[in-house]
Design an enzyme around this catalytic site. Structure first.
Site, PDB file in Angstrom:
ATOM      1  N   GLY A 167       0.807  -1.212   0.000  1.00  0.00           N
ATOM      2  CA  GLY A 167       0.000   0.000   0.000  1.00  0.00           C
ATOM      3  C   GLY A 167       0.838   1.260   0.000  1.00  0.00           C
ATOM      4  O   GLY A 167       0.511   2.244  -0.681  1.00  0.00           O
ATOM      5  N   ASP A 168       1.930   1.248   0.754  1.00  0.00           N
ATOM      6  CA  ASP A 168       2.818   2.407   0.787  1.00  0.00           C
ATOM      7  C   ASP A 168       3.498   2.588  -0.568  1.00  0.00           C
ATOM      8  O   ASP A 168       3.688   3.715  -1.041  1.00  0.00           O
ATOM      9  CB  ASP A 168       3.869   2.245   1.877  1.00  0.00           C
ATOM     10  CG  ASP A 168       3.255   2.102   3.258  1.00  0.00           C
ATOM     11  OD1 ASP A 168       2.150   2.638   3.483  1.00  0.00           O
ATOM     12  OD2 ASP A 168       3.878   1.445   4.114  1.00  0.00           O
TER      13      ASP A 168
END
Length: 325
Positions: free
Chosen positions: A266-267
């Site tokens: 996600g990052d």
């Protein structure tokens, strides 16, 4: 910020972010932490992961937060700085320690254990913010993790958003709902309030289900349409969704042969998306870049170590063949 280390020459970043970065001890032993005998030392933090990802993609990025003035804190500070991220507003505090997390993969399950209560980052307060620094950036990226750490860190994130609004700095918000820090009921009002301030809201589909208590995307879309800005919904079965001006579209994922470590996907997506937005890509191209970065991150171990450089991304997008020797 108080107790801040100084660097020789601070740049003006295009994208800035702040939050808690912690020491990370990882057990690769399949017996897990309880019975394993070796640990690998690294660090992690959603916001610093994004800042590193942006720097590797050629964006000028900045990260700030409070670390303890201890071996872990100094190691993290130097590592983030070494990745080309501006840390001129980061602080090494004498009054509290750097947070710590332990991670194991035992019996096929990933588990994380936090030791962050009373950490240096949890002591952040609005007084630690540099208004001019926020005003100078094009985008401020924040996550819901910071809001979960303490009352003062929650006040800090709302004040940072307020300052960004005041100066025309765009706001990117990833809720990053951490159920080991707070429950959906505890988080709901805070996270939706921040979503209501965001120019780019970057939730996961699973997070939206918890926040809105609705299961299906078609039920969530009317709720999301009440929010301003662009909504980028991660975690579809085969695609990432874009909701803009009431119109829903999607961008397919990149195929991955083998998932090595799903942490950090996600990052990585956020870093790729924000890099695309900053360089002037349209939303679909920015999401496509985010999807590509996310797919590359999960093919390497670690929270941020697998984030690709701009050259590696260009090589994949151009279909360039790797020459081994």
């Amino acid at each position: 910020m108080k107790h801040a280390m100084t660097v020789e020459a601070a740049v003006t970043p295009d994208v800035i972010t702040f939050g808690e970065s912690m020491g990370l001890l990882i057990s690769d032993d399949r017996r897990g932490l309880e019975y394993g005998s070796e640990l690998n030392l690294s660090f992690g933090g959603a916001e610093s992961n994004v800042a590193i990802g942006l720097a590797r993609l050629g964006c000028r990025s900045g990260w700030f937060g409070r670390l303890g003035n201890d071996p872990l804190g100094r190691r993290i500070y130097k590592a983030i700085r070494g990745e080309g991220v501006d840390v001129s507003r980061a602080a090494l505090a004498e009054d509290s320690p750097t947070g710590l997390m332990l991670r194991e993969k035992a019996f096929g399950n990933n588990s994380v254990y936090y030791y962050r209560r009373h950490s240096a980052a949890s002591m952040m307060s609005p007084e630690d913010l540099d208004e001019a620094y926020i005003a100078s950036a094009n985008i401020l990226h924040v996550t819901g993790i910071t809001a979960a750490l303490s009352d003062t860190s929650r006040e800090t994130i709302f004040r940072a958003v307020e300052l960004a609004k005041k100066h025309g700095t765009k706001i990117s918000f990833d809720p990053n709902l951490r159920l080991k820090l707070w429950s959906p009921d505890e988080a709901r009002d805070t996270l939706l309030a921040l979503a209501g301030q965001a120019d780019y809201f970057l939730p996961g589909l699973d997070e939206l289900r918890l926040l809105y208590r609705k299961e299906h995307l078609e039920e969530l879309v009317p709720e999301l349409n009440k929010l301003p800005g662009v909504k980028i919904i991660k975690g579809g079965d085969r695609e990432t969704y874009i909701l803009e001006n009431g119109e829903l579209s999607s961008v397919p994922y990149f195929p991955v042969e083998q998932v090595v470590d799903s942490v950090g996907a996600g990052d990585g997506f956020c870093a790729g998306f924000l890099a695309g937005v900053h360089q002037g890509d349209d939303l679909k191209d920015a999401v496509r870049l985010g999807n590509l970065i996310g797919s590359m991150v999960i093919q390497a171990p670690g929270d941020w170590e697998g984030l690709p450089t701009r050259e590696a991304v260009r090589g994949i997008m151009s279909g360039r063949v790797h020459v081994e020797r």
